[in-house]
Structure formats: structure tokens, C-alpha cells
Design an enzyme around this catalytic site. Structure first.
Site, PDB file in Angstrom:
ATOM      1  CB  VAL A 288      -0.940   0.003   1.226  1.00 30.48           C
ATOM      2  CG1 VAL A 288      -1.680   1.334   1.344  1.00 30.48           C
ATOM      3  CG2 VAL A 288      -1.939  -1.145   1.123  1.00 30.48           C
ATOM      4  CB  ALA A 289       3.837   2.183   1.971  1.00 29.72           C
ATOM      5  CD  GLU A 293      -1.391   5.482  -1.790  1.00 31.40           C
ATOM      6  OE1 GLU A 293      -0.405   6.254  -1.872  1.00 31.40           O
ATOM      7  OE2 GLU A 293      -1.343   4.371  -1.232  1.00 31.40           O
ATOM      8  CG  ASP A 335      -8.656  23.967 -44.894  1.00 30.86           C
ATOM      9  OD1 ASP A 335      -8.283  23.769 -46.059  1.00 30.86           O
ATOM     10  OD2 ASP A 335      -9.797  24.363 -44.600  1.00 30.86           O
ATOM     11  CG  ASP A 630     -12.205  26.466 -42.168  1.00 35.46           C
ATOM     12  OD1 ASP A 630     -12.211  25.527 -42.982  1.00 35.46           O
ATOM     13  OD2 ASP A 630     -11.955  27.642 -42.486  1.00 35.46           O
ATOM     14  CG  ASP A 634     -11.542  20.673 -43.078  1.00 37.36           C
ATOM     15  OD1 ASP A 634     -10.935  20.131 -44.012  1.00 37.36           O
ATOM     16  OD2 ASP A 634     -11.741  21.896 -43.008  1.00 37.36           O
ATOM     17  CD  GLU A 699       8.063   6.475   0.469  1.00 38.80           C
ATOM     18  OE1 GLU A 699       7.564   5.605  -0.279  1.00 38.80           O
ATOM     19  OE2 GLU A 699       7.619   7.624   0.567  1.00 38.80           O
ATOM     20  CB  THR A 729       5.097  15.451   3.056  1.00 35.60           C
ATOM     21  OG1 THR A 729       5.553  14.154   2.654  1.00 35.60           O
ATOM     22  CG2 THR A 729       4.809  15.437   4.541  1.00 35.60           C
TER      23      THR A 729
END
Length: 915
Positions: A288-289, A293, A335, A630, A634, A699, A729
Site C-alpha cells: 500500500v505504501a 495514490e 487547411d 474549419d 474537414d 521508503e 507531504t
């Protein structure tokens, strides 16, 4: 009048190239139109004259699709494991992140495919048809094949039809991209030309700018050319953008890494003396760490910031991922009309009789110019905006009126007022004659003014106005005019000739038009062009500096398209021009070889299918294609291209709906700004991915030290402290990196490959090995510093109730604070991929400074606020420990600054953020 049953096979469309008599016979209609009863029967047989929209995905399926994204599935799994690990608040928070991100992305991406619906707006609500022998208005949805449709100036055509009587000038730009109205009249059959160029056919969605006609409807609704384009647009699938594919790839990398770490820790934990339950809980916590997330919402918000930034610069992006796609663009297919040009005819040269070369209006002001312009202005029927509410009429006539005003003649509106007041008779434009004339009272003299095609006007002239004197028109004069016409044609200019004839009084004007329009006095020529936008040339130059290739793909005339392309710098002097017929005859292998040469090409007289073919060929070659346009024609190509860019002001609703980006200022130069913004967004996505990945190593290393020591070294970091880093953080600085300004040299780099991954080996090395190991060494150093100064030795007990327990809590807190300090250094290091921090400015990203301030405040709260100390297992740190940690940001940033300085001295091609 015939009012029998509909033609066999009501759903089929007759061949429009058939002679009119055979077409009318097949449609079973006569010269007086249909009866109301027959029209009602055909409405049942053929269906209403509307363009149907096919079924689309339901909104709830589109919303559900947001939850099957690999990263969303990974977060859902992480949330479930958080519940299993006994941390329901964390599981709920992770699942809330998933739901909120899905809602946000769904709202941003919920741009319904309304291009087909918008096509129906090109059909007028009411039309005039001849039924029961008399003209009558009907709803356009009730027009059926076999109806006689009555067209006049200002009407919009509501069905495909064959001209039976009369002639009209039709604005076909929405279907073909041609900037100048074309003439459509009865009796001009040519079965050898493409359907849209047939001189006796008009098409649904086009507009009549001049003349009047009766036309026989042969196709309605989905069977029209407009309906065919609608079907083509619908069947063109939109593929995932490069970033969407890369994010999915990143998700699987993260999933494999997180699951692999979690699974690997299970046996390591048991070897360290943990029970199976504790080892499983630690493995779950570690998994999970190590799931970032905040990554998915950070990417989404970074793209949303890019969308808002582009909107301020004149580009509205409808899909979040399209921001990044703009940055990876390698080829622009643009164009011409309304994109490179102003979509407004302008008088670019006046050639009074006797002048040897063309001069811009006003360059040689004099009686000859004034006489020529005055005659041309009288021989018009157009009206400017100030005179009748809005501009109407032939674009070349509007250009003449504008030139007359610019030359010092009466102010806007007054030219038309004086013209209409003096007019005594109008001989309207006839396609067969290719000219028009007016009879006006000019200061007591009756003057017949004529303008039209030079080859139609010159044979009717016997005299010439040369330097204010009238004389005979000689063969040498005619030859000189032919030379001028050839030169103007080579420049792709439209040319009209002007002539006049004076009469003693109105009664002297012959009633017969042929007699009146003879023995004319030649006044001169006027040349027109749809000029390029003034800012386009500079924008093209910037595109070339950025390594982009630009192809012009237009339905306009090859000479005109090539001239405009060369004027703005596309293709160069030796560039190639390919017509639609040449392209149709070109096999796929030859087209691939032509595009592979890398030269810029002008594709002229192209059909919608040709634009799709060009886009597909470029994409198959690995290019990321941006298609601008335009018109209605197109829409399919805009839908298929990696990034479809429509014009917001001059473009059609159809193009705007089919495109993924809309230029609100119709400015080609905005594309350059959008590409720069896209490149910046892509770089910034990589920057915060680097930032997030760099913290995986410090970590994970504490867990590995704990496991590999067999438990003799206590766990230096708790799972909740890691989660405080990942969800607390880390988030704001990561978001702030998404707002990082462009790094120097951004637009000097060549476009990246379509297959280039957002995560490359050099980025992973920089994150996990270089920055990660430096950070891990620093945080482990402070951990052991706190424990060793308290007298700890490997294997000593640090559990609750032991003498070293408080020191152990202080050591884990120091590890937590040390990682946060390393985060700060990593944030500054990640701001540039190659340049020094000083080159972008230490204080240039104020959001990052605020994010770091929040990071520090949040960390202080966790360390010094008693309620949070209890939750996260922290304690207050003494000043000497804080002094030990204080240099960490400078060490991390400084090491990476030295690495980048070394790489600048030894540059490597294709360096990325991780390079």
C-alpha cells in the site's frame, strides 16, 4: 406534371450525372413539381430530410470506464488491502481519491460526439418548393426527392439538387474548402468532373451568395453529400492518445513493482522472526505504501492546468490527454482557407488600361485608378455590414467596395447608397455570358458598367481608356492584356475585367442585352486574393525550428494553394504540389514513399477521404498528426487525427464538434503556443513522476535493512509514516511541478517519437539509483545517528517498555523527517532535466515554494502536535537532530546539479527528464 409513385428503391439515390431529362424521368416528376399528396407519400418512403445520429455509448458506461483504468484498479486494490491491513480510514481515503478522480476525468472528457447532430444546423429550417403548381414554404425536413426547390440570394441549400433553370453563385467552402464562390447553372452539364465540381449541381449545406434558380432535388437526408460526410465522421474511430497509452504502461510498471516488493517482503519478514500474520500485514502495508495514490489525480490535474493555460492563449482543448498530444505532434496537416488565410477576398492589384504591371490599390493613385474603381463599385449588388445589418453578396464584390472605401471614396455604406440611388437598370450575372452590367446616371450621363471574366469582356470591347484618353483597342493592346493575365494566373490570383459605355440618355440604351453590352470601352483589370494571415509566416518558422513538418491539405485550386503555402514559408521554392486526382491514382506504397521523403507537400483539390488517407499514412509511419480545418469536409479527418484543431471563429460547428481542440482566435500562430504548452505539460508529467519515484528507494531501504538484518536493526520507518509522506507531504509539491515553466530550449528540440515511453530507463536510474540511493543513505544515517548516540547496539530491544523505546521513536521520526527533507531537495532537482536551476529561476515557481511550505508545516504538525504524535508514532526532535537533517535538501539538489552540469559538458542526443 407527373405525380406517380416514387422511383424504384426509395432508399437509393439516382445518378446525379444523368442528363436532366432522364433524372426527372427516374424521379417521376415534371416541370411543375410534385403534388402535396405525392410529396407526403414520398416523405414516408424516403424519410425526413434530416441527418440521423447513430446510437452512442450510454453515459453510465462511460463513467464506469473511468474505474477500469489500470492505475484506478491498482488504487482500488490498494484501498482493499488497506482495509485488510486494519486501516479503514486509509482504505476509505484511497477509494475516495479513485471516485473523485473518476468524476473529475468524466466531467472533463464528457464531450459528446455531436458532430453529426451539428451537421443538421447546416440545413435551413424552411425552404421554398413548388408544389401543386405554386411556390410554397415547407419545413426543410419535409423536402423529398423530386421536389422543385426555389433558390435565391442568401438561401442555404437544404438538399442535393440539379439546376433546372437559372444560375446561382454558391459558397462551397464548407464542403470543398474553396474560398471563392462557384457558379452553378442550368445547361452546364459535364459528366467527366468529380461530383462536387459538377457545374449543374448544388449540395446540401452550401449557401447561395448571388443569383436565383429552380433546382430538382435528387437526394435528401443521409443520402446527400453532407449525410455521407456525417456517416464518414461517425465511422472514424478515435484512438487513445500517446499519454493515455503511456499512463497505462506506467500503471502496470507501478503495479508490478509494488506487488513484487510486497510479495518479496513476506518471506523476508518471516526470516526476520516475524509471525506469518505480522509478516503478511507488513507486506500489505509495504505494498500500500508503495502505490503512489496521488499519481493519477496529479496527472489529471496537471493536464487540467494545461487546458486552462491553453484556453487563456486561445486554444480550447476538449480532451485532457490532447494537451500532451499537442506536445508530441510531429506533423501538421493544415487547411488553407480560413486557417492560413483570412478567408476574405481582397483587391491586391489594380491594372488600369495602359499600365504594364500590377500595383496594389493606392500605390499609384490617380484618375485611372479612380475611374476603374468607380466603375467596378457601380457594377455590384453586394452590401456591407453597416448598410444592411450584415455583409451579403459575392466576396469579390465586397472586396471591390472595400477597395473603393480605402481609396478615399465615400465612407462605409455610402458607396452602396450612391450606387443604388444612381442605378437605372440591372443586367444580372449570367453564367453563360460570364459577366454582369448595370446602367447608372453618373452626373447627368448614362453609363453602362460591365465587369466579368476577362475572356468574356475583352471581345466586346472596341475602345480603351488610356491615360485619360479614349482610343481604339488595338491587337497590341489585346496581346499586352493577355500577357498580364498569364502572369496573374501564375500567381494564383482571381481576375475580373471592367469596361463601360456611355449613352446620351436612358432611352438610348438598347433593350436587348446583347446590343447593350457591345462596343465597350476597356477600363482595366482588378486582381483578387485571399491573403495569408500576417502572423502565419512567423508561426511556420517557429514550427520548423521545433522540427515539425507542415503539409497543406485543401480543396482549393492547386495554383492558389501553392502560392499561399510559399508565401508563408511552407514547402520552399521547390516544394511539390499533388492534386486530388493524382492522389487518388497513387497506390499506398507510393504515398508512403512520398511522405517518407520528409518534404512539405501541398495537397490541393482533395476530398474528405483523401484527408483521412493522408492522416492514416502519416500515423502508420509513426508520426503524431495534428489536422487543422474549419469546414464540414474537414470533420472526418479532424476526428481521426491524433489532434484535430478547428477554427473557432470562422470554422463550422461541425468542425468544432469533431475536433479535440478549437482555436478561439482562428490564429495559426496559436498552434505553436499550444505545441509548446503540450511539450511543457509532457515534461512536467515526467518531472513529478521522477519526484514521486525518487522516494520509493528511501521508503523501501528501511524495510530491507530490517529484514536483511534478521530483525537486529529495528524497523526505521512505520507504514503510517510512509502513508503520511505519500498522501500528505508529497502531493502539493508534485502538483506544483505540474505548473513548472518551460525549460530553455524546449522548442528547439525535435519532436519525440510516437513510441517513446513517458518512463524510460534513464528516468528510473535517476529516480531510484541516483537520487534514491543518496536520499536512502542520508535518512539511514540520521536513523543510526539517533540510535547510536543513545547507546543502542544491534539486537538491543527497542519495543514498548524498553529503555531505548523513546530513542527508537525519535529515530523513526528522524527517518520520517529526513525523507521529507530529501523530498525538498528532489523537488528542486526535478525542476530541470538538463539546464541549471538558475536558468529557470529559483523563485520562478511560487506554487512549489508554497507546496514546500505546506510540506514543512504538515511535517512539523505530525512531529510536535501530541494528538498526531499518537496516531503516527512520532515524537519531538531535539535541535541537534534537526541540524543533522537540515543540509539534506542541499545535498540531494547539489548532487543532481553537479550531475546535470557534467551532462551539459557531454551532451547526449535525445535526453529526457531522466537523462
Amino acid at each position: 406534371m407527373t405525380s406517380g409513385r416514387p422511383a424504384e428503391g426509395a432508399a437509393s439515390t439516382p445518378d446525379p450525372h444523368e442528363p436532366l431529362q432522364r433524372l426527372a424521368r427516374n424521379l417521376r416528376c415534371g416541370t411543375d413539381g410534385l403534388t402535396s399528396r405525392e410529396a407526403a407519400r414520398r416523405l414516408v418512403a424516403y424519410g425526413p430530410n434530416t441527418i440521423h445520429r447513430r446510437a452512442t455509448r450510454r453515459w453510465w458506461r462511460e463513467f464506469a470506464a473511468q474505474f477500469v483504468h489500470p492505475l484506478a484498479l491498482l488504487l482500488i486494490g490498494a484501498g482493499g488491502l488497506a482495509f485488510v491491513a486494519g486501516t479503514p480510514p486509509l482504505g476509505g481515503a484511497i477509494l475516495a481519491v479513485v471516485v473523485l478522480n473518476a468524476v473529475f476525468a468524466f466531467v472533463q472528457e464528457r464531450q459528446a460526439e455531436r458532430a453529426v447532430e451539428t451537421l443538421s444546423r447546416y440545413l435551413p429550417e424552411r425552404a421554398r418548393v413548388q408544389r401543386d403548381g405554386v411556390p410554397q414554404p415547407v419545413d426543410t425536413s419535409e423536402v423529398v426527392p423530386g421536389d422543385l426547390l426555389l433558390l435565391a440570394e442568401g438561401d442555404r441549400v437544404c438538399a442535393d439538387a440539379h439546376v433546372v433553370e437559372g444560375a446561382v453563385d454558391v459558397d462551397m467552402s464548407s464542403l470543398t474548402g474553396e474560398s471563392v464562390p462557384v457558379q452553378r447553372g442550368a445547361g452546364h452539364r459535364d459528366g467527366t468532373v468529380p461530383l462536387l465540381q459538377a457545374p449543374d449541381l448544388v449540395f446540401s449545406g452550401t449557401a447561395c451568395v448571388d443569383g436565383s434558380a429552380r433546382v430538382l432535388v435528387y437526394a435528401t437526408g443521409d443520402h446527400t453529400e453532407l449525410g455521407r460526410i456525417a456517416a464518414l465522421t461517425h465511422h472514424v474511430a478515435r484512438e487513445a492518445s500517446p499519454l493515455e497509452r503511456q499512463v497505462k504502461r506506467v500503471a502496470w510498471i507501478i503495479a508490478a513493482f509494488a506487488v513484487g516488493i510486497g510479495v518479496a517482503f513476506l518471506p523476508l519478514g518471516m526470516l526476520a522472526g516475524l509471525s506469518l500474520k505480522d509478516a503478511f500485514l507488513f507486506a500489505v502495508g509495504l505494498l500500500v505504501a508503495n502505490v503512489p495514490e496521488g499519481l493519477l489525480p496529479t496527472i489529471t490535474l496537471a493536464l487540467a492546468v494545461g487546458v486552462r493555460s491553453l484556453a487563456k492563449r486561445g486554444a480550447v482543448v476538449k480532451r485532457l490527454s490532447s494537451v500532451e498530444t499537442l506536445g508530441s505532434t510531429s506533423v501538421i496537416c493544415t487547411d488553407k482557407t480560413g486557417t492560413l488565410t483570412q478567408n476574405r477576398m481582397t483587391v491586391v492589384a489594380l491594372l488600369p488600361a495602359g499600365r504594364e504591371r500590377a500595383e496594389a490599390p493606392g500605390t499609384e493613385s490617380g484618375n485611372a485608378d479612380e475611374h476603374l474603381l468607380a466603375s467596378l463599385a457601380r457594377c455590384t449588388t453586394a452590401a456591407t455590414a453597416s448598410d444592411r445589418g450584415q455583409a451579403s453578396g459575392d466576396p469579390m464584390e465586397l472586396a471591390i467596395l472595400a477597395a473603393a472605401r480605402d481609396s478615399g471614396r465615400p465612407q462605409e455604406g455610402a458607396v452602396e447608397t450612391a450606387r443604388d440611388t444612381a442605378r437605372r437598370r440591372l443586367l444580372p450575372f449570367e453564367p453563360a455570358l460570364r459577366l454582369m452590367s448595370t446602367v447608372s446616371d453618373v452626373e447627368g450621363t448614362v453609363v453602362l458598367d460591365t465587369k466579368g471574366a476577362p475572356e468574356a469582356v475583352l471581345p466586346r470591347c472596341t475602345r480603351v481608356l488610356d491615360s485619360g484618353e479614349t482610343r481604339e483597342l488595338t491587337a497590341a493592346d489585346r496581346a499586352r492584356v493577355d500577357v498580364l493575365l498569364d502572369g496573374l494566373a501564375e500567381q494564383g490570383l482571381r481576375v475580373l475585367a471592367a469596361a463601360d459605355r456611355c449613352f446620351a440618355d436612358l432611352s438610348a440604351v438598347p433593350p436587348d442585352r446583347g446590343e447593350a453590352e457591345r462596343e465597350l470601352r476597356f477600363l482595366g483589370l482588378v486582381a483578387f486574393a485571399d491573403p495569408p494571415r500576417p502572423e502565419v509566416a512567423d508561426a511556420v518558422r517557429k514550427c520548423h525550428e521545433a522540427g515539425l513538418t507542415i503539409h497543406v491539405v485543401t480543396g482549393d485550386h492547386p495554383v492558389t494553394a501553392t502560392r499561399i503555402a510559399r508565401q508563408v514559408g511552407i514547402g520552399g521554392a521547390g516544394g511539390r504540389t499533388v492534386t486530388g486526382d493524382e492522389l487518388d491514382a497513387m497506390p499506398e506504397s507510393e504515398l508512403d514513399a512520398l511522405l517518407a521523403e520528409g518534404d512539405e507537400i501541398v495537397f490541393a483539390r482533395t476530398a474528405p477521404e483523401a484527408k483521412l488517407r493522408i492522416a492514416d499514412a502519416l500515423r502508420d509511419a509513426g508520426h503524431v498528426v495534428a489536422m487543422t480545418g474549419d469546414g464540414v469536409n474537414d470533420a472526418p479527418a479532424l476526428h481521426r487525427a491524433d489532434i484535430g484543431i478547428a477554427m473557432g471563429r470562422g470554422g463550422t460547428d461541425v468542425a468544432r464538434e469533431a475536433a479535440t481542440a478549437v482555436l478561439t482566435d482562428d490564429n495559426f500562430a496559436t498552434i505553436v503556443a499550444a505545441i509548446e504548452a503540450g511539450r511543457r505539460v509532457y515534461d512536467n508529467v515526467r518531472k513529478f513522476i521522477l519526484y514521486i519515484f525518487a522516494h520509493a528507494t528511501p521508503e523501501i531501504v528501511p524495510f530491507l535493512v530490517f529484514a536483511l538484518s534478521g530483525g537486529k536493526v529495528p524497523l526505521p520507518l512505520t507504514v503510517l509514516q510512509i502513508l503520511a509522506i505519500d498522501l500528505g507531504t508529497e502531493t502539493l509539491p508534485a502538483l506544483a511541478l505540474g505548473r513548472e515553466p518551460s525549460e530553455p530550449g524546449l522548442m528547439s528540440r525535435p519532436p519525440r517519437s510516437r513510441k517513446e515511453s513517458v518512463i524510460r530507463g534513464d528516468l528510473l536510474f535517476r529516480a531510484w539509483v541516483f537520487l534514491g540511493l543518496i536520499s536512502a543513505a542520508l535518512v539511514m544515517a540520521v536513523f543510526f545517528h539517533v540510535l547510536l548516540r543513545a547507546g543502542w547496539r544491534p539486537g538491543d530491544s527497542t519495543g514498548s517498555g524498553s529503555a531505548l523505546h523513546h530513542d527508537y521513536i525519535q529515530a523513526t521520526t528522524a527517518t520520517f523527517v529526513g525523507i521529507v527533507a530529501c523530498q525538498i531537495g528532489t523537488a528542486f532537482a526535478a525542476r530541470t532535466e538538463h539546464a541549471s536551476l538558475a536558468s529557470v529561476g529559483v523563485w520562478s515557481n511560487r506554487l512549489l515554494l508554497w507546496g514546500i511550505a505546506f510540506e514543512v508545516a504538515f511535517t512539523a504538525a505530525l512531529v510536535y502536535f501530541p494528538p498526531l504524535q499518537h496516531v503516527f508514532g512520532t515524537t519531538a526532535l531535539p535541535w541537534d537532530v534537526l541540524a543533522f537533517i537540515a543540509p539534506f535538501p542541499f545535498v540531494v539538489w547539489g548532487a543532481d546539479e553537479l550531475r546535470r552540469a557534467y551532462r551539459r559538458r557531454t551532451p547526449t542526443p535525445g535526453q529526457g527528464v531522466g537523462g
